[in-house]
Design a protein around this motif. Structure first.
Motif, PDB file in Angstrom:
ATOM      1  N   LYS A 179       0.807  -1.239   0.000  1.00 21.24           N
ATOM      2  CA  LYS A 179       0.000   0.000   0.000  1.00 21.24           C
ATOM      3  C   LYS A 179       0.833   1.278   0.000  1.00 21.24           C
ATOM      4  O   LYS A 179       0.571   2.193  -0.773  1.00 21.24           O
ATOM      5  CB  LYS A 179      -0.883   0.076   1.258  1.00 21.24           C
ATOM      6  CG  LYS A 179      -2.109  -0.758   1.250  1.00 21.24           C
ATOM      7  CD  LYS A 179      -2.919  -0.535   2.525  1.00 21.24           C
ATOM      8  CE  LYS A 179      -2.137  -0.780   3.777  1.00 21.24           C
ATOM      9  NZ  LYS A 179      -1.578  -2.133   3.904  1.00 21.24           N
ATOM     10  N   SER A 180       1.821   1.344   0.911  1.00 16.54           N
ATOM     11  CA  SER A 180       2.561   2.604   1.045  1.00 16.54           C
ATOM     12  C   SER A 180       3.408   2.874  -0.195  1.00 16.54           C
ATOM     13  O   SER A 180       3.440   4.009  -0.690  1.00 16.54           O
ATOM     14  CB  SER A 180       3.439   2.583   2.297  1.00 16.54           C
ATOM     15  OG  SER A 180       2.610   2.511   3.438  1.00 16.54           O
ATOM     16  N   ASN A 181       4.075   1.848  -0.707  1.00 13.30           N
ATOM     17  CA  ASN A 181       4.871   2.063  -1.925  1.00 13.30           C
ATOM     18  C   ASN A 181       3.972   2.395  -3.111  1.00 13.30           C
ATOM     19  O   ASN A 181       4.316   3.237  -3.943  1.00 13.30           O
ATOM     20  CB  ASN A 181       5.723   0.818  -2.222  1.00 13.30           C
ATOM     21  CG  ASN A 181       6.993   0.807  -1.387  1.00 13.30           C
ATOM     22  OD1 ASN A 181       7.987   1.424  -1.761  1.00 13.30           O
ATOM     23  ND2 ASN A 181       6.951   0.159  -0.228  1.00 13.30           N
TER      24      ASN A 181
ATOM     25  N   SER B 248      -2.624   7.892   6.828  1.00 10.93           N
ATOM     26  CA  SER B 248      -3.611   7.766   7.919  1.00 10.93           C
ATOM     27  C   SER B 248      -3.343   6.501   8.727  1.00 10.93           C
ATOM     28  O   SER B 248      -4.156   6.113   9.566  1.00 10.93           O
ATOM     29  CB  SER B 248      -5.046   7.779   7.368  1.00 10.93           C
ATOM     30  OG  SER B 248      -5.386   6.531   6.837  1.00 10.93           O
ATOM     31  N   ASP B 249      -2.192   5.865   8.490  1.00 19.97           N
ATOM     32  CA  ASP B 249      -1.803   4.694   9.275  1.00 19.97           C
ATOM     33  C   ASP B 249      -1.116   5.189  10.551  1.00 19.97           C
ATOM     34  O   ASP B 249       0.111   5.111  10.691  1.00 19.97           O
ATOM     35  CB  ASP B 249      -0.871   3.805   8.441  1.00 19.97           C
ATOM     36  CG  ASP B 249      -0.668   2.434   9.074  1.00 19.97           C
ATOM     37  OD1 ASP B 249      -1.060   2.269  10.245  1.00 19.97           O
ATOM     38  OD2 ASP B 249      -0.125   1.542   8.403  1.00 19.97           O
ATOM     39  N   ILE B 250      -1.936   5.728  11.456  1.00 21.59           N
ATOM     40  CA  ILE B 250      -1.398   6.393  12.655  1.00 21.59           C
ATOM     41  C   ILE B 250      -0.598   5.418  13.526  1.00 21.59           C
ATOM     42  O   ILE B 250       0.387   5.791  14.152  1.00 21.59           O
ATOM     43  CB  ILE B 250      -2.569   7.021  13.458  1.00 21.59           C
ATOM     44  CG1 ILE B 250      -3.206   8.147  12.636  1.00 21.59           C
ATOM     45  CG2 ILE B 250      -2.100   7.551  14.809  1.00 21.59           C
ATOM     46  CD1 ILE B 250      -4.465   8.722  13.227  1.00 21.59           C
TER      47      ILE B 250
ATOM     48  N   ILE C  70      -5.314   8.426   0.216  1.00 22.49           N
ATOM     49  CA  ILE C  70      -5.237   8.076   1.642  1.00 22.49           C
ATOM     50  C   ILE C  70      -4.581   6.708   1.769  1.00 22.49           C
ATOM     51  O   ILE C  70      -5.126   5.696   1.320  1.00 22.49           O
ATOM     52  CB  ILE C  70      -6.638   8.024   2.290  1.00 22.49           C
ATOM     53  CG1 ILE C  70      -7.424   9.303   2.018  1.00 22.49           C
ATOM     54  CG2 ILE C  70      -6.515   7.784   3.788  1.00 22.49           C
ATOM     55  CD1 ILE C  70      -8.858   9.257   2.543  1.00 22.49           C
ATOM     56  N   ASP C  71      -3.387   6.688   2.375  1.00 20.49           N
ATOM     57  CA  ASP C  71      -2.686   5.427   2.646  1.00 20.49           C
ATOM     58  C   ASP C  71      -3.201   4.951   4.005  1.00 20.49           C
ATOM     59  O   ASP C  71      -2.987   5.601   5.020  1.00 20.49           O
ATOM     60  CB  ASP C  71      -1.174   5.694   2.681  1.00 20.49           C
ATOM     61  CG  ASP C  71      -0.357   4.432   2.927  1.00 20.49           C
ATOM     62  OD1 ASP C  71      -0.877   3.327   2.722  1.00 20.49           O
ATOM     63  OD2 ASP C  71       0.817   4.566   3.327  1.00 20.49           O
ATOM     64  N   THR C  72      -3.896   3.814   4.020  1.00 18.09           N
ATOM     65  CA  THR C  72      -4.619   3.424   5.240  1.00 18.09           C
ATOM     66  C   THR C  72      -3.891   2.346   6.047  1.00 18.09           C
ATOM     67  O   THR C  72      -2.986   1.684   5.550  1.00 18.09           O
ATOM     68  CB  THR C  72      -6.007   2.846   4.890  1.00 18.09           C
ATOM     69  OG1 THR C  72      -5.806   1.659   4.125  1.00 18.09           O
ATOM     70  CG2 THR C  72      -6.854   3.826   4.112  1.00 18.09           C
TER      71      THR C  72
HETATM   72 MG   LIG Z   1       2.026   1.003   4.859  1.00 23.69          MG
END
Ligand SMILES: [Mg+2]
Ligand SMILES: Nc1ncnc2c1ncn2[C@@H]1O[C@H](COP(=O)(O)OP(=O)(O)O)[C@@H](O)[C@H]1O
Length: 257
Positions: free
Chosen positions: A16-18, A39-41, A133-135
């Motif tokens: 997801k993040s990449n 948003s991956d707090i 939005i990266d969740t």
């Molecule tokens: Mg990630």
């Protein structure tokens, strides 16, 4: 009006993040105004791909949720010559890596309406074409909010039974919330034909596949230390992500009108 796209997967480590970072770059390189919000707090990660040092003092999404920073202060412009040359803009809204700030949110929660406000204010104040939005993986409160607020949900999955079962759950949630759903298959090895993967995944889930991304040793080698679409644009993974950017613009074209 800009479009909000949530990038989610039921399980962690699916890419997801990449994918969020590179998709954001590819959209901005096409001259669009794009922001990516981490948003991956609980387990932030995307800052690394853009070279943000973890301990440098800066405003984060947490600062906004705590009432200590404005939208403009938490949106950090990413300086990339390819984006500037195209007349685009790229911003990152990082989450805090401070243990005390993460545990404060875990312990006390936060005002969820502020998170929705952050999404909406980012789009309007930065006059964005796209907010990505990266969740956080799985189904938790932020994820549900992100899916509910989004115009479009991209669910990332691998050809793995656990991912398949989890993807079914995420799609069911988004169907109930009425968000447009697209599937993005990642980490597909060369022994699979991407067209056959597309057909079988679409048949399994009854949702469209926006792209099939190859297994990418070059991405693994970068180890989330850079944006592969900028650094190694000729890599098949980079070209595939750029294709996803093009299709996303086609699907959510209203952003550009
Ligand atoms: Mg990630
Ligand atoms: N297509 C791919 N080929 C090879 N490695 C990948 C691929 N996609 C992601 N990875 C690797 O998987 C790891 C997890 O990726 P990440 O983007 O952090 O996933 P998530 O945000 O879903 O946890 C990273 O080390 C990344 O380089």
């Amino acid at each position: 009006m800009g479009k909000v796209v949530a990038i989610h997967s039921f399980r962690g480590g699916t890419g997801k993040s990449n994918i969020s970072a590179n998709l954001g770059f590819c959209l901005a390189r096409r001259g669009l105004k794009v922001a990516i919000i981490d948003s991956d707090i609980v387990s932030p990660g995307i800052h690394a791909i853009f070279g943000f040092e973890p301990d440098a003092p800066r405003h984060t999404l947490n600062s906004f949720l705590a009432g200590n920073a404005t939208i403009k202060e938490i949106a950090h412009p990413i300086d990339m010559p390819e984006v500037a040359a195209a007349g685009g803009a790229l911003y990152l809204i990082p989450s805090s890596l401070e243990l005390s700030e993460i545990s404060h949110i875990l312990r006390n929660g936060y005002n969820v309406s502020l998170l929705i406000k952050a999404f909406k204010d980012l789009v309007s104040q930065l006059t964005l074409d796209f907010l990505l939005i990266d969740t956080h993986p799985g189904i938790n409160e932020e994820t549900l909010l992100a899916i509910a607020v989004a115009d479009c949900l991209i669910v990332v999955l691998r050809l793995d039974k656990q991912d398949y079962q989890g993807t079914g759950i995420t799609l069911e949630v988004s169907r109930k919330l009425g968000t447009r759903r697209l599937l993005l298959v990642n980490n597909v090895t060369a022994d699979h034909d991407p067209r056959e993967v597309t057909t079988s995944v679409e048949d399994a889930f009854g949702a469209s596949v926006i792209g099939v991304l190859p297994h990418a040793p070059a991405l693994m080698a970068l180890g989330s230390s850079a944006c592969i679409c900028q650094k190694e644009p000729d890599q098949p993974f980079a070209a595939a992500i750029d294709g996803v950017a093009g299709r996303l613009i086609d699907v959510e074209g209203g952003a550009l009108q």
